[in-house]
Design an enzyme around this catalytic site. Structure first.
Site, short mmCIF file in Angstrom:
data_model
loop_
_atom_site.label_atom_id
_atom_site.label_comp_id
_atom_site.label_asym_id
_atom_site.label_seq_id
_atom_site.Cartn_x
_atom_site.Cartn_y
_atom_site.Cartn_z
N ARG A 143 0.82 -1.22 0.00
CA ARG A 143 0.00 0.00 0.00
C ARG A 143 0.85 1.26 0.00
O ARG A 143 0.46 2.27 -0.58
CB ARG A 143 -0.94 -0.02 1.20
CG ARG A 143 -2.04 -1.02 0.99
CD ARG A 143 -3.03 -1.00 2.11
NE ARG A 143 -4.23 -1.73 1.71
CZ ARG A 143 -5.14 -2.16 2.55
NH1 ARG A 143 -5.01 -1.94 3.83
NH2 ARG A 143 -6.20 -2.81 2.11
N GLY A 180 -9.71 -8.46 -1.25
CA GLY A 180 -8.52 -8.72 -0.45
C GLY A 180 -7.98 -10.13 -0.61
O GLY A 180 -6.79 -10.33 -0.85
#
Ligand code: ADP
Ligand code: MG
Length: 389
Positions: A34, A348
């Site tokens: 991220r 996810g």
């Protein structure tokens, strides 16, 4: 939606909402994907002479839990951009503001975890004003949080002179909305994972626009049950049956081809050491649970994916975390990775599956936002995106 092309940032203080909600183990970051995903925006803004103030949440702190400080993320970012990244003493307030005002072009200041402030998740106007006071320009690059109307994702956007999407958020929105605008056909959606109710909005949307919808994972069992098959001990909750019934009726009326598994891999329990057997057909005997799609189904789905113009994939085809039940997800993942189609993957666990097979960089777009990508695909308006229109 406004982008970095629409804002003037040279010599300006720019508040950038990033998604640095990284996994931590004993204070160490175990996956910095991220942080890396935000680098294009951060580097572009620094290159254009902006003074950067970064905001992110991390976990769900109840108060100022030190284990959820953004210090490790600030340090990791500093390593990645080869420049110091200061950590502010808080989120808002005079001390933080003084540090922001001392920034020079190219400098980076990281605020503390925005959820240290109870007003964050309430979209509190006072917190939003405090954030807005730190900067002249607001840039949102936190796609993973864009489905939340929080002070740092929504409120603040209305209180600055200029607000725009960062490059990551821009690419996410363009790609996911592009699936429905003018997709190269056939448009094939592969949906799996745990529960029909989690994804019924996505199922409905693809029944309207896709050419084929291929169902796998635990999500297949409510459908199979409604069609009158025995499902044994397979995962299937009561509240999934009605949505499955309605989706099957919608599939009857739709021109979209709706596919369910036709063979399965069974286990006697959810365990890597379970007894395993293949099942021709989908009538699961008592005491067994369907934990993966069978090889014939996987091959059929792989062929549809290979022949597609556009593929959207969300949700594993089975309990891929357990090696005996990973094959169906692996075959589909390899087909997605090898397809000449535009391939978009969201979710996810789907992202984790692609990564575990070493295929994450073989798709056109791997979404960084689980819930946000599903809501966008469902056709919902995301507060963090609408604030930038
Ligand atoms: P994503 O995060 O990609 O949206 P989900 O969270 O909906 O996906 O689903 C992933 C989970 O579903 C995984 O933990 C996987 O083990 C589980 N799962 C998939 N198929 C089965 C199955 N047949 N039986 C039990 N669990 C399953
Ligand atoms: Mg999941």
């Amino acid at each position: 939606m406004k982008t970095l092309d629409d804002v003037d940032v040279a010599d300006k203080r720019v508040l950038v909402r990033v998604d640095f909600n990284v996994p931590l183990e004993r204070g160490r970051i175990t996956d910095d994907t991220r942080i890396r995903a935000a680098l294009p925006t951060i580097e572009e803004l620094r290159g254009r002479g902006a003074k950067l103030v970064l905001a992110s949440h991390l976990g769900r702190p109840k108060d100022r839990e030190p284990e959820l400080s953004l210090r490790p993320a600030a340090e990791r970012l500093g390593e990645l951009i080869h420049a110091p990244v200061e950590l502010a003493p808080g989120v808002v307030g005079d001390d933080v503001r003084a540090e922001a005002e001392a920034l020079e072009p190219g400098d980076v200041l990281m605020l503390e975890n925005v959820r240290y402030e109870p007003g964050e998740t309430k979209d509190d106007p006072e917190l939003a004003r405090g954030l807005a006071a730190l900067a002249d320009v607001y840039v949102n690059d936190a796609f993973g949080a864009a489905h939340r109307a929080h002070a740092s994702t929504e409120g603040v956007a209305h209180l600055v002179d200029q607000a725009a999407a960062g490059r990551l958020l821009q690419r996410e929105v363009d790609t996911l909305e592009g699936l429905f605008r003018s997709p190269r056909r056939p448009l094939v959606a592969v949906l799996g994972g745990a529960k029909v109710t989690d994804k019924i909005g996505v199922i409905d949307r693809f029944l309207e626009v896709a050419d084929a919808l291929l169902i796998g994972g635990a999500m297949a069992f409510p459908f199979l049950s409604v069609r009158g098959h025995a499902i044994g001990a397979s995962k299937c909750s009561e509240d999934d049956l009605d949505p499955a019934r309605r989706a099957l009726a919608a599939a009857e009326r739709s021109s979209c081809r709706f596919e369910l598994p036709t063979d399965l891999v069974l286990g006697d329990r959810f365990d890597a050491a379970a007894d395993v057997r293949q099942l021709e057909g989908v009538d699961v005997p008592g005491g067994w649970m369907g934990l993966d799609i069978g090889p014939r189904t996987a091959e059929r789905y792989a062929q549809d994916v290979a022949a597609a113009g556009t593929v959207f994939w969300n949700g594993p085809m089975g309990a891929f975390e357990l090696e005996p039940f990973a094959a169906g997800t692996r075959v589909v993942a390899q087909a997605v990775a090898g397809s000449p189609a535009e391939t978009v993957v969201g979710g996810g666990d789907s992202a984790a599956a692609l990564q575990s097979f070493g295929l994450a960089d073989k798709v056109t777009h791997l979404s960084t936002g689980g819930g946000a990508s599903l809501e966008l695909v469902e056709g919902k308006e995301l507060p963090g995106v609408e604030a930038l229109r």
